[in-house]
Design a protein around this motif. Structure first.
Motif, PDB file in Angstrom:
ATOM      1  N   ASN A  65       0.457  -1.488  -0.118  1.00  0.00           N
ATOM      2  CA  ASN A  65      -0.216  -0.079   0.317  1.00  0.00           C
ATOM      3  C   ASN A  65       0.455   0.914   0.145  1.00  0.00           C
ATOM      4  O   ASN A  65       2.085   1.224   0.548  1.00  0.00           O
ATOM      5  CB  ASN A  65      -0.751  -0.156   1.232  1.00  0.00           C
ATOM      6  CG  ASN A  65      -2.394  -0.473   0.935  1.00  0.00           C
ATOM      7  OD1 ASN A  65      -2.830  -1.107  -0.081  1.00  0.00           O
ATOM      8  ND2 ASN A  65      -2.924   0.292   1.602  1.00  0.00           N
ATOM      9  N   GLY A  67       1.011   5.509   0.578  1.00  0.00           N
ATOM     10  CA  GLY A  67      -0.050   6.846   1.630  1.00  0.00           C
ATOM     11  C   GLY A  67       0.269   7.002   2.846  1.00  0.00           C
ATOM     12  O   GLY A  67       1.460   6.646   3.252  1.00  0.00           O
ATOM     13  N   ASP A 156      -7.435   1.418  -6.444  1.00  0.00           N
ATOM     14  CA  ASP A 156      -7.648   1.810  -4.790  1.00  0.00           C
ATOM     15  C   ASP A 156      -9.864   0.503  -4.918  1.00  0.00           C
ATOM     16  O   ASP A 156     -10.380   0.458  -5.768  1.00  0.00           O
ATOM     17  CB  ASP A 156      -8.306   3.304  -4.835  1.00  0.00           C
ATOM     18  CG  ASP A 156      -9.669   3.489  -5.432  1.00  0.00           C
ATOM     19  OD1 ASP A 156      -9.919   3.630  -6.559  1.00  0.00           O
ATOM     20  OD2 ASP A 156      -9.865   5.129  -4.997  1.00  0.00           O
ATOM     21  N   ARG A 178       2.751   9.199  -6.504  1.00  0.00           N
ATOM     22  CA  ARG A 178       1.985   9.728  -4.786  1.00  0.00           C
ATOM     23  C   ARG A 178       1.589  10.770  -5.462  1.00  0.00           C
ATOM     24  O   ARG A 178       0.428  10.938  -4.852  1.00  0.00           O
ATOM     25  CB  ARG A 178       3.253  10.513  -4.115  1.00  0.00           C
ATOM     26  CG  ARG A 178       3.246  11.082  -3.069  1.00  0.00           C
ATOM     27  CD  ARG A 178       2.808  10.318  -1.812  1.00  0.00           C
ATOM     28  NE  ARG A 178       3.768   9.644  -1.869  1.00  0.00           N
ATOM     29  CZ  ARG A 178       4.334   8.252  -0.628  1.00  0.00           C
ATOM     30  NH1 ARG A 178       3.301   8.730   0.514  1.00  0.00           N
ATOM     31  NH2 ARG A 178       5.271   7.683  -0.582  1.00  0.00           N
ATOM     32  N   CYS A 181      -1.504   9.110  -6.024  1.00  0.00           N
ATOM     33  CA  CYS A 181      -1.901   7.937  -4.712  1.00  0.00           C
ATOM     34  C   CYS A 181      -2.673   8.920  -4.056  1.00  0.00           C
ATOM     35  O   CYS A 181      -4.112   9.190  -2.748  1.00  0.00           O
ATOM     36  CB  CYS A 181      -0.711   7.775  -3.754  1.00  0.00           C
ATOM     37  SG  CYS A 181      -1.128   7.429  -2.111  1.00  0.00           S
ATOM     38  N   VAL A 182      -2.506  10.572  -4.109  1.00  0.00           N
ATOM     39  CA  VAL A 182      -2.961  12.166  -3.852  1.00  0.00           C
ATOM     40  C   VAL A 182      -4.557  11.920  -3.931  1.00  0.00           C
ATOM     41  O   VAL A 182      -5.034  12.576  -3.423  1.00  0.00           O
ATOM     42  CB  VAL A 182      -1.776  12.965  -2.859  1.00  0.00           C
ATOM     43  CG1 VAL A 182      -2.595  14.259  -2.647  1.00  0.00           C
ATOM     44  CG2 VAL A 182      -0.691  12.785  -2.782  1.00  0.00           C
ATOM     45  N   TYR A 184      -5.819   9.689  -4.914  1.00  0.00           N
ATOM     46  CA  TYR A 184      -6.909   8.780  -5.196  1.00  0.00           C
ATOM     47  C   TYR A 184      -7.984   8.753  -3.648  1.00  0.00           C
ATOM     48  O   TYR A 184      -8.210   8.358  -3.043  1.00  0.00           O
ATOM     49  CB  TYR A 184      -6.082   7.335  -4.674  1.00  0.00           C
ATOM     50  CG  TYR A 184      -6.236   6.916  -5.834  1.00  0.00           C
ATOM     51  CD1 TYR A 184      -6.632   7.312  -7.405  1.00  0.00           C
ATOM     52  CD2 TYR A 184      -5.084   4.812  -6.406  1.00  0.00           C
ATOM     53  CE1 TYR A 184      -6.514   6.836  -8.660  1.00  0.00           C
ATOM     54  CE2 TYR A 184      -5.363   4.562  -7.473  1.00  0.00           C
ATOM     55  CZ  TYR A 184      -5.453   5.099  -8.746  1.00  0.00           C
ATOM     56  OH  TYR A 184      -5.648   4.527  -9.833  1.00  0.00           O
ATOM     57  N   SER A 186      -4.731   9.801  -1.167  1.00  0.00           N
ATOM     58  CA  SER A 186      -3.390   9.026  -0.162  1.00  0.00           C
ATOM     59  C   SER A 186      -3.893   7.500   0.438  1.00  0.00           C
ATOM     60  O   SER A 186      -2.480   8.178   1.343  1.00  0.00           O
ATOM     61  CB  SER A 186      -3.771  10.303   0.944  1.00  0.00           C
ATOM     62  OG  SER A 186      -3.640  12.374   0.836  1.00  0.00           O
ATOM     63  N   VAL A 187      -4.275   6.992  -0.638  1.00  0.00           N
ATOM     64  CA  VAL A 187      -3.716   6.234  -0.135  1.00  0.00           C
ATOM     65  C   VAL A 187      -4.484   4.828  -1.227  1.00  0.00           C
ATOM     66  O   VAL A 187      -5.310   5.401  -2.063  1.00  0.00           O
ATOM     67  CB  VAL A 187      -4.980   5.523   1.409  1.00  0.00           C
ATOM     68  CG1 VAL A 187      -6.378   5.481   0.299  1.00  0.00           C
ATOM     69  CG2 VAL A 187      -4.401   3.627   1.377  1.00  0.00           C
ATOM     70  N   ALA A 188      -3.584   4.037  -1.239  1.00  0.00           N
ATOM     71  CA  ALA A 188      -3.809   3.526  -2.622  1.00  0.00           C
ATOM     72  C   ALA A 188      -3.198   1.994  -2.625  1.00  0.00           C
ATOM     73  O   ALA A 188      -1.923   1.662  -1.877  1.00  0.00           O
ATOM     74  CB  ALA A 188      -2.753   4.180  -4.174  1.00  0.00           C
ATOM     75  N   GLY A 257       1.094  13.030   0.623  1.00  0.00           N
ATOM     76  CA  GLY A 257       0.973  11.326   0.903  1.00  0.00           C
ATOM     77  C   GLY A 257       1.126  11.197   2.112  1.00  0.00           C
ATOM     78  O   GLY A 257       1.731   9.377   2.165  1.00  0.00           O
ATOM     79  N   ASN A 282       6.546   9.319   8.199  1.00  0.00           N
ATOM     80  CA  ASN A 282       5.839   7.946   8.372  1.00  0.00           C
ATOM     81  C   ASN A 282       6.219   7.161   9.396  1.00  0.00           C
ATOM     82  O   ASN A 282       5.951   6.644  10.467  1.00  0.00           O
ATOM     83  CB  ASN A 282       5.703   7.122   6.928  1.00  0.00           C
ATOM     84  CG  ASN A 282       4.373   8.072   5.969  1.00  0.00           C
ATOM     85  OD1 ASN A 282       3.734   8.738   6.320  1.00  0.00           O
ATOM     86  ND2 ASN A 282       4.737   7.452   4.292  1.00  0.00           N
TER      87      ASN A 282
END
Length: 360
Positions: A65, A67, A156, A178, A181-182, A184, A186-188, A257, A282
């Motif tokens: 994953n 994000g 997603d 990224r 992902c953002v 989407y 912020s998670v993919a 992200g 993170n």
């Protein structure tokens, strides 16, 4: 080929050990663990294999994953979505993967390949490309090795599917993926650039799933016997105790992200009167004791609950929590000059020369 079927107890231990190796990031493994419990109840099983058993011309799908971990607590990724990221990649390259692999053993991403493998009926290689968790795509052993940084698939739960077909460098892989992902949210779920068996054998960080399971088993056994779980981790890993304290404050924000911020601790026991500050993106990146850098990437900085011994993530750490900070040694590939260019303090914007706590 020798395949080891993992029991549900192995998966439970993997979730605990992967969270320790996540160094604050990689996502909380609890939700993937719930997925795996449900998959096992439905009759699915997963198998682990050694990288040495891969044929040189086998193809391996790398699952993760992408994000901000804080967002991942609210926007859940299910096993079928992860499997779809792999299937989209197989269609794109016109090849079937012989096996899957973790991009990072740290955190939830250490468990997620098994979620996809349960549906796709493929073994998972006992290797990854980080030996921990890192926040960016270029922070891997395969990037240090100069392997191809494309293609990449991102999907997603709403049915979105994106392919990064070609980019010039790993930093561009990170930048483009990224942005997707953002958008989407912020998670993919992603399938990272595919690797051959020969590439995995040369550039993979091996035995990391087995390592995570061993750490998790040590913690669970210590909990069962009411022993010290921190000491149990240090009995199976050559780590170093750095600090004990309580959380005074945590400032964090989800941006671009990532989950970025600062954790502040007040010392307890032998560390009473001494402060620790840990900067994170993170993952825990640099730990300062009384304003002096004490530990830094690529050394693994692990913040653990002082009672349970289980890891505390950058998205879950909270005021008043009693924590113990330990360091674990990094994979050798990241200690080379090229490796430090990818994951050393300066790769995160800190003007600090890397100094390992294990050199002291």
């Amino acid at each position: 080929m020798s395949l080891r079927e993992l029991s549900l107890d192995d998966i439970e231990a993997l979730a605990i050990g992967a969270w320790v190796l996540g160094t604050g990031g990689g996502g909380n493994p609890y939700l993937p663990l719930l997925n795996m419990r449900a998959l096992y109840r439905d009759g699915h099983r997963v198998q682990l294999m050694d990288a040495a058993d891969l044929a040189d011309d086998d193809w391996v799908g790398t699952v993760a994953n992408m994000g901000a971990p804080l967002v991942g607590q609210e926007r859940l990724t299910d096993s079928l979505t992860l499997a779809r990221a792999v299937s989209v990649m197989e269609r794109h390259i016109g090849r079937r993967f012989a096996a899957l692999m973790s991009m990072e053993i740290g955190g939830a991403n250490g468990v997620r390949p098994f979620m996809a493998a349960a549906h796709l009926n493929r073994p998972v290689v006992d290797s990854d490309t980080m030996g921990r968790a890192y926040p960016e795509a270029q922070m891997t052993s395969v990037a240090v090795g100069g392997l191809a940084p494309y293609p990449l698939t991102a999907v997603d739960v709403r049915g979105f599917e994106s392919i990064v077909h070609r980019v010039p460098t790993w930093k561009w892989t990170e930048r483009v993926a990224r942005k997707i992902c953002v958008e989407y949210g912020s998670v993919a779920a992603t399938c990272q650039p595919p690797r051959t068996g020969a590439e995995v054998k040369k550039w993979g960080i091996h035995g990391t799933t087995t390592k995570a399971i061993a750490i998790g088993q040590a913690v669970r056994e210590a909990q069962r016997k009411h022993d010290d779980p921190i000491a149990a981790i240090l009995s199976v890993e050559p780590g170093k105790l750095l600090y004990k304290g309580k959380v005074l404050d945590v400032a964090r924000r989800a941006t671009e992200g990532f989950l970025r911020g600062v954790l502040r601790l007040d010392g307890l026991d032998d560390w009473r009167g001494s402060a620790m500050t840990i900067n994170f993106q993170n993952e825990w990146i640099v730990a300062w004791r009384d304003e002096t850098p004490l530990a830094m990437t690529p050394d693994l900085i692990c913040v653990l609950d002082s009672v349970s011994g289980e890891a505390v993530g950058s998205e879950t750490v909270r005021y008043g929590q009693r924590v113990t900070v330990i360091a674990l040694p990094p994979p050798a590939v990241f200690l080379s000059p090229r490796g430090l260019d990818h994951v050393g303090p300066r790769a995160f914007g800190y003007d600090i020369d890397f100094r390992s706590v294990f050199d002291a």
